[in-house]
Motif scaffolding. Structure first.
Motif, PDB file in Angstrom:
ATOM      1  N   HIS A 182       1.106  -1.184   0.068  1.00 21.17           N
ATOM      2  CA  HIS A 182       0.128  -0.132   0.146  1.00 21.17           C
ATOM      3  C   HIS A 182       0.712   1.243   0.007  1.00 21.17           C
ATOM      4  O   HIS A 182       1.627   1.697   0.900  1.00 21.17           O
ATOM      5  CB  HIS A 182      -0.853   0.078   1.367  1.00 21.17           C
ATOM      6  N   VAL A 183       0.774   1.847  -1.040  1.00 20.80           N
ATOM      7  CA  VAL A 183       1.961   3.183  -1.311  1.00 20.80           C
ATOM      8  C   VAL A 183       0.939   4.551  -1.088  1.00 20.80           C
ATOM      9  O   VAL A 183      -0.085   4.605  -1.558  1.00 20.80           O
ATOM     10  CB  VAL A 183       2.469   3.131  -2.441  1.00 20.80           C
ATOM     11  N   THR A 184       1.453   5.434  -0.093  1.00 18.74           N
ATOM     12  CA  THR A 184       0.759   6.477   0.223  1.00 18.74           C
ATOM     13  C   THR A 184       1.630   7.829  -0.311  1.00 18.74           C
ATOM     14  O   THR A 184       1.180   8.924   0.047  1.00 18.74           O
ATOM     15  CB  THR A 184       0.724   6.702   1.655  1.00 18.74           C
ATOM     16  N   CYS A 185       2.291   7.627  -1.341  1.00 22.36           N
ATOM     17  CA  CYS A 185       3.168   8.912  -1.745  1.00 22.36           C
ATOM     18  C   CYS A 185       3.105   8.706  -3.318  1.00 22.36           C
ATOM     19  O   CYS A 185       3.320   7.426  -3.789  1.00 22.36           O
ATOM     20  CB  CYS A 185       4.409   9.025  -1.324  1.00 22.36           C
ATOM     21  N   GLY A 186       2.985   9.930  -4.244  1.00 25.23           N
ATOM     22  CA  GLY A 186       3.379   9.728  -5.467  1.00 25.23           C
ATOM     23  C   GLY A 186       4.643   8.940  -6.005  1.00 25.23           C
ATOM     24  O   GLY A 186       5.565   9.460  -5.544  1.00 25.23           O
ATOM     25  N   THR A 187       4.536   8.394  -7.051  1.00 21.97           N
ATOM     26  CA  THR A 187       5.702   7.452  -7.428  1.00 21.97           C
ATOM     27  C   THR A 187       5.589   7.498  -8.919  1.00 21.97           C
ATOM     28  O   THR A 187       4.915   7.344  -9.721  1.00 21.97           O
ATOM     29  CB  THR A 187       5.417   6.091  -7.108  1.00 21.97           C
ATOM     30  N   ARG A 188       7.071   8.053  -9.334  1.00 25.06           N
ATOM     31  CA  ARG A 188       7.462   8.414 -10.882  1.00 25.06           C
ATOM     32  C   ARG A 188       7.625   7.020 -11.588  1.00 25.06           C
ATOM     33  O   ARG A 188       7.342   6.455 -12.472  1.00 25.06           O
ATOM     34  CB  ARG A 188       8.271   9.333 -11.076  1.00 25.06           C
ATOM     35  N   GLN A 189       8.483   6.249 -10.748  1.00 21.86           N
ATOM     36  CA  GLN A 189       9.036   4.893 -11.209  1.00 21.86           C
ATOM     37  C   GLN A 189       8.733   4.031 -10.152  1.00 21.86           C
ATOM     38  O   GLN A 189       9.069   4.099  -9.151  1.00 21.86           O
ATOM     39  CB  GLN A 189      10.453   4.997 -11.549  1.00 21.86           C
ATOM     40  N   ILE A 190       8.078   2.830 -10.396  1.00 19.88           N
ATOM     41  CA  ILE A 190       7.714   1.610  -9.522  1.00 19.88           C
ATOM     42  C   ILE A 190       8.943   1.141  -9.203  1.00 19.88           C
ATOM     43  O   ILE A 190       9.493   0.306  -9.861  1.00 19.88           O
ATOM     44  CB  ILE A 190       6.798   0.711  -9.977  1.00 19.88           C
ATOM     45  N   PRO A 191       9.562   1.079  -7.816  1.00 18.86           N
ATOM     46  CA  PRO A 191      10.825   0.274  -7.426  1.00 18.86           C
ATOM     47  C   PRO A 191      10.532  -1.059  -7.699  1.00 18.86           C
ATOM     48  O   PRO A 191       9.545  -1.743  -7.217  1.00 18.86           O
ATOM     49  CB  PRO A 191      10.987   0.788  -6.041  1.00 18.86           C
ATOM     50  N   PHE A 192      11.344  -1.772  -8.326  1.00 17.43           N
ATOM     51  CA  PHE A 192      11.289  -3.254  -8.568  1.00 17.43           C
ATOM     52  C   PHE A 192      11.332  -3.982  -6.973  1.00 17.43           C
ATOM     53  O   PHE A 192      10.972  -5.150  -6.886  1.00 17.43           O
ATOM     54  CB  PHE A 192      12.354  -3.775  -9.447  1.00 17.43           C
ATOM     55  N   ALA A 193      12.046  -3.213  -6.013  1.00 18.95           N
ATOM     56  CA  ALA A 193      12.259  -3.965  -4.700  1.00 18.95           C
ATOM     57  C   ALA A 193      10.703  -4.170  -4.369  1.00 18.95           C
ATOM     58  O   ALA A 193      10.620  -5.133  -3.880  1.00 18.95           O
ATOM     59  CB  ALA A 193      12.775  -3.132  -3.735  1.00 18.95           C
ATOM     60  N   TRP A 194       9.850  -3.327  -4.663  1.00 13.60           N
ATOM     61  CA  TRP A 194       8.321  -3.559  -4.167  1.00 13.60           C
ATOM     62  C   TRP A 194       7.686  -5.039  -4.979  1.00 13.60           C
ATOM     63  O   TRP A 194       7.220  -5.978  -4.327  1.00 13.60           O
ATOM     64  CB  TRP A 194       7.466  -2.514  -4.468  1.00 13.60           C
ATOM     65  N   VAL A 195       8.087  -5.210  -6.322  1.00  9.40           N
ATOM     66  CA  VAL A 195       7.590  -6.246  -6.982  1.00  9.40           C
ATOM     67  C   VAL A 195       8.243  -7.523  -6.215  1.00  9.40           C
ATOM     68  O   VAL A 195       7.897  -8.618  -5.843  1.00  9.40           O
ATOM     69  CB  VAL A 195       8.044  -6.266  -8.398  1.00  9.40           C
ATOM     70  N   VAL A 275      -0.545   9.681 -20.174  1.00 13.76           N
ATOM     71  CA  VAL A 275      -0.215   8.460 -19.824  1.00 13.76           C
ATOM     72  C   VAL A 275       0.663   7.957 -21.188  1.00 13.76           C
ATOM     73  O   VAL A 275       1.809   7.152 -20.868  1.00 13.76           O
ATOM     74  CB  VAL A 275      -1.257   7.500 -19.783  1.00 13.76           C
ATOM     75  N   ALA A 276       0.371   8.042 -22.342  1.00 15.96           N
ATOM     76  CA  ALA A 276       0.921   7.769 -23.312  1.00 15.96           C
ATOM     77  C   ALA A 276       2.319   8.450 -23.490  1.00 15.96           C
ATOM     78  O   ALA A 276       3.453   7.913 -23.765  1.00 15.96           O
ATOM     79  CB  ALA A 276       0.186   8.442 -24.756  1.00 15.96           C
ATOM     80  N   LEU A 277       2.422   9.735 -22.822  1.00 18.34           N
ATOM     81  CA  LEU A 277       3.713  10.340 -23.036  1.00 18.34           C
ATOM     82  C   LEU A 277       4.884   9.649 -21.836  1.00 18.34           C
ATOM     83  O   LEU A 277       5.753   9.666 -22.210  1.00 18.34           O
ATOM     84  CB  LEU A 277       3.608  11.911 -22.575  1.00 18.34           C
ATOM     85  N   ALA A 278       4.180   9.183 -20.738  1.00 18.30           N
ATOM     86  CA  ALA A 278       4.963   8.503 -19.833  1.00 18.30           C
ATOM     87  C   ALA A 278       5.590   7.423 -20.578  1.00 18.30           C
ATOM     88  O   ALA A 278       6.670   6.976 -20.126  1.00 18.30           O
ATOM     89  CB  ALA A 278       4.222   7.783 -18.772  1.00 18.30           C
ATOM     90  N   GLY A 279       5.030   6.759 -21.516  1.00 20.34           N
ATOM     91  CA  GLY A 279       5.665   5.544 -22.289  1.00 20.34           C
ATOM     92  C   GLY A 279       6.551   6.093 -23.255  1.00 20.34           C
ATOM     93  O   GLY A 279       7.630   5.588 -23.575  1.00 20.34           O
ATOM     94  N   ALA A 357      14.031  -4.535 -15.596  1.00 18.55           N
ATOM     95  CA  ALA A 357      14.823  -3.515 -16.517  1.00 18.55           C
ATOM     96  C   ALA A 357      13.964  -2.198 -16.100  1.00 18.55           C
ATOM     97  O   ALA A 357      14.841  -1.237 -15.984  1.00 18.55           O
ATOM     98  CB  ALA A 357      14.641  -3.902 -17.755  1.00 18.55           C
ATOM     99  N   ARG A 358      12.791  -2.274 -16.226  1.00 19.67           N
ATOM    100  CA  ARG A 358      12.411  -0.779 -16.114  1.00 19.67           C
ATOM    101  C   ARG A 358      10.810  -0.775 -15.915  1.00 19.67           C
ATOM    102  O   ARG A 358      10.250  -1.997 -16.144  1.00 19.67           O
ATOM    103  CB  ARG A 358      12.302   0.084 -17.361  1.00 19.67           C
ATOM    104  N   GLN A 359       9.901   0.185 -16.093  1.00 24.99           N
ATOM    105  CA  GLN A 359       8.465   0.203 -16.052  1.00 24.99           C
ATOM    106  C   GLN A 359       8.048   0.232 -17.590  1.00 24.99           C
ATOM    107  O   GLN A 359       8.824   1.359 -18.247  1.00 24.99           O
ATOM    108  CB  GLN A 359       7.754   1.164 -15.203  1.00 24.99           C
ATOM    109  N   HIS A 360       7.041  -0.263 -17.946  1.00 22.47           N
ATOM    110  CA  HIS A 360       6.741  -0.140 -19.652  1.00 22.47           C
ATOM    111  C   HIS A 360       5.160   0.190 -19.528  1.00 22.47           C
ATOM    112  O   HIS A 360       4.311  -0.189 -18.873  1.00 22.47           O
ATOM    113  CB  HIS A 360       6.891  -1.440 -20.248  1.00 22.47           C
ATOM    114  N   VAL A 361       4.762   1.159 -20.394  1.00 23.91           N
ATOM    115  CA  VAL A 361       3.347   1.628 -20.429  1.00 23.91           C
ATOM    116  C   VAL A 361       2.976   0.659 -21.884  1.00 23.91           C
ATOM    117  O   VAL A 361       3.755   0.728 -22.606  1.00 23.91           O
ATOM    118  CB  VAL A 361       3.362   3.117 -20.835  1.00 23.91           C
TER     119      VAL A 361
END
Length: 376
Positions: A182-195, A275-279, A357-361
């Motif tokens: 449960h994340v309560t702060c805005g996140t630009r890149q999802i840390p892989f550690a959470w996964v 959202v498209a721009l994020a990708g 590697a990264r987050q993908h849209v």
């Protein structure tokens, strides 16, 4: 201006049958300081509360659907009525309707173990503890002073989650695996550690803010080695401290031109465009990006590239200034026209995959990734 609700019963109504018992067991009043700034969800102006000066107004605000600011400038500036309007918000108690929305998306089952990123006042950790038991909840707070106050609040409420002081981007591997994050702060890149720290089939619910101050409610389900999910409406949260965008000075000489695409059309575009721009343009931050503005700007801190546009008068001329190794405005126009060529899909058609590697849209299906420039 008076808040729009007056007592705990109003919050029970917001909580609904799924969370009302938790709201009763973790009263919000235990988690709000004696003085703070209140921002109603109804859209009225922010106002100051002081428990000693006006206890009824304080209690009414606590049990209203409002976000309550509790810290500015990472604690470097004392929060006062005067300072609240100029300081950088750095901790708060989120409006109950937003809290409930995320808890419903998280959907923890009895027996689930939850990792919370961002303790803040401790209220959501308290709600989760009331629902699941304190032994099932681990909450991580980066700010030692915020964590100290949260611990006192939780103790006052009689709730005992595990509270850890540390960088939430790293999660808390000692307690893994978790069934829910449960994340309560805005996140630009999802840390892989959470996964990595989430059991396969587990859920991560996160305010995803890839390129603006406002963003999206993202729910990811963890599979083997990755997490996949879709967007569930808009939201806005303070950005995780480890991911705040810093803006180093630009490099090179400014280049001036005129816009091909009317930027006002882009400002009015469906949220699917950003959202498209994020990708397509990962790492690019949109600033002053609001409908009705008379200018807008883009920044790519990693390459120290910047672009801004402004317009005035009746001739429709839009002045563009770009500086740095990338022509950000030209890239933005090309991305917009490509999104239009797809049929201007809305945000609900997009999703996100996070792997090592990264987050993908992606659009419509995880196999249909939005092609973008790799971050420099």
């Amino acid at each position: 201006m008076a808040p729009d609700v007056r007592g705990p019963e109003d919050l029970f109504a917001i909580a609904g049958p799924g969370w009302a018992d938790a709201f009763r067991a973790a009263p919000r009043e235990h988690f709000i300081p004696d003085s703070a700034e209140v921002s109603p969800m109804s859209g009225g102006p922010a106002f100051w509360i002081d428990r000693a000066a006006d206890p009824e107004r304080w209690r009414s605000a606590v049990y209203s659907d409002a976000t309550i600011l509790t810290q500015i400038d990472d604690g470097a500036t004392t929060l006062t009525e005067e300072a609240a309007s100029t300081g950088l918000p750095s901790s708060s108690s989120t409006a109950p309707s937003i809290v409930v929305g995320f808890l419903e998306l998280l959907d923890p089952y009895p027996g689930d173990r939850v990792l919370e990123i961002g303790t803040g006042t401790g209220w959501t950790a308290g709600l989760l503890s009331a629902r699941l038991g304190g032994e099932a909840v681990t909450t991580v707070e980066v700010d030692e002073q915020v964590a100290k106050r949260a611990a006192a609040n939780l103790e006052q409420a009689g709730l005992e989650p595990t509270l850890v002081v540390g960088d939430g981007a790293l999660g808390h591997p000692d307690g893994a695996p978790y069934d829910r994050v449960h994340v309560t702060c805005g996140t630009r890149q999802i840390p892989f550690a959470w996964v990595e720290q989430t059991r396969p089939g587990g859920v991560i619910a996160v305010p995803w803010v890839p390129n603006r101050a406002s963003g999206h409610r993202l729910v990811l389900t963890v599979t083997d080695g990755r997490a996949v999910g879709r967007l569930h409406g808009d939201t806005a949260f303070m950005v995780m401290r480890a991911q705040r965008a810093g803006y180093p000075p630009p490099v090179g000489e400014p280049r001036h031109s005129s816009a091909r695409v009317d930027p006002r059309r882009m400002l009015r575009a469906d949220a699917g465009f950003t959202v498209a721009l994020a990708g397509m343009l990962p790492g690019v931050v949109l600033t002053s990006w609001e409908r009705g503005a008379d200018g807008a700007s883009l920044k790519h801190p990693a390459t120290r590239s910047y672009a801004s546009v402004s317009w005035s008068g009746s001739d429709g001329e839009v002045s563009v200034t770009q500086i740095g190794p990338r022509d950000l405005w030209d890239e933005l126009e090309a991305a917009y026209l490509e999104w239009v060529g797809w049929g201007s899909p809305g945000a609900e058609r997009f999703g996100v995959t996070v792997d090592r590697a990264r987050q993908h849209v992606w659009l419509d299906s995880p196999e249909n990734r939005v092609a973008g420039r790799a971050e420099d």
